[in-house]
Design an enzyme around this catalytic site. Structure first.
Site, PDB file in Angstrom:
ATOM      1  N   TYR A   1       0.835  -1.210   0.000  1.00  0.00           N
ATOM      2  CA  TYR A   1       0.000   0.000   0.000  1.00  0.00           C
ATOM      3  C   TYR A   1       0.865   1.255   0.000  1.00  0.00           C
ATOM      4  O   TYR A   1       0.667   2.155  -0.822  1.00  0.00           O
ATOM      5  CB  TYR A   1      -0.928  -0.010   1.219  1.00  0.00           C
ATOM      6  CG  TYR A   1      -1.744   1.245   1.361  1.00  0.00           C
ATOM      7  CD1 TYR A   1      -2.921   1.410   0.636  1.00  0.00           C
ATOM      8  CD2 TYR A   1      -1.344   2.274   2.200  1.00  0.00           C
ATOM      9  CE1 TYR A   1      -3.675   2.567   0.740  1.00  0.00           C
ATOM     10  CE2 TYR A   1      -2.087   3.443   2.315  1.00  0.00           C
ATOM     11  CZ  TYR A   1      -3.253   3.579   1.586  1.00  0.00           C
ATOM     12  OH  TYR A   1      -3.983   4.740   1.686  1.00  0.00           O
TER      13      TYR A   1
ATOM     14  N   ASP B   1     -10.418   9.437   5.307  1.00  0.00           N
ATOM     15  CA  ASP B   1      -9.093  10.059   5.207  1.00  0.00           C
ATOM     16  C   ASP B   1      -9.262  11.549   4.923  1.00  0.00           C
ATOM     17  O   ASP B   1      -9.560  11.921   3.790  1.00  0.00           O
ATOM     18  CB  ASP B   1      -8.298   9.376   4.096  1.00  0.00           C
ATOM     19  CG  ASP B   1      -6.852   9.851   4.031  1.00  0.00           C
ATOM     20  OD1 ASP B   1      -6.508  10.857   4.664  1.00  0.00           O
ATOM     21  OD2 ASP B   1      -6.076   9.203   3.314  1.00  0.00           O
TER      22      ASP B   1
END
Lengths: 124, 124
Positions: free
Chosen positions: B15, B39
């Site tokens: 990631y 986020d």
């Protein structure tokens, strides 16, 4: 009004300091009524004040040094990396968990989840 | 059987690498069906694949370098501190969030929550 970033940062700093030198009562006082503690993540969640007090009481007899390494605060919640060094006659054991905390409007901790595993424990 | 610590560590490393050099499609492929992305923490939670793809698509045009700083894995979940440096002609912007992820049994990400605030952005 929810706790400000400054309030939350202050609670985190106090928490980290008290893990080293505070009593279980002082640490438990940072928690709101009904707060939960999961340390480490995946273990049984502590749900009562008595359980939380007992959890921190196990630290009282130890010689510990702590320091806050990095803290991130967002949306009234926090994640922070800190280090706990436990000094014994034979060795110093160092663990640096990442804790995730939520807070109530007064800045009391409503949940704490500690991310660490046995592999993260080192000796210094 | 839930994802092993090694599987989870591998996904985290991939990631972080893909945030620097991957496509939105490659990053989205790390997520399970039904996964959610918040986020930063406190912002609207993304709940569809299209939203998650669009979120990472905004990174595709940028020159970014990333590195994993610290990762903690516990109970099939993870918290990790990593750094994203975004290079522009004028300056390099550095952000080091703490991300918290959960995973399904196959090691696909089921939720991501990124802890960072505007105050955590620095220029290098």
């Amino acid at each position: 009004m929810s706790a400000t970033d400054d309030q939350i940062r202050h609670v985190i700093e106090r928490y980290v300091a008290l893990v080293a030198t505070g009593t279980a009562a002082e640490i438990t006082a940072l928690y709101a009524e009904g707060a939960t503690v999961e340390d480490p993540v995946g273990s049984d969640v502590l749900t009562t004040r008595e359980q939380i007090h007992a959890f921190y009481a196990t630290l009282e007899g130890l010689e510990q040094r702590t320091r806050l390494i990095e803290a991130r605060i967002a949306g009234g919640q926090a994640a922070f990396l800190f280090e706990v060094a436990t000094v014994t006659p034979d060795a110093t054991f160092v663990l640096a968990p990442i804790d995730v905390m939520t807070f109530d409007d007064a800045g009391l901790i409503t949940s704490m989840r500690a991310f660490w595993g046995p592999a993260d424990m080192t000796t210094a």
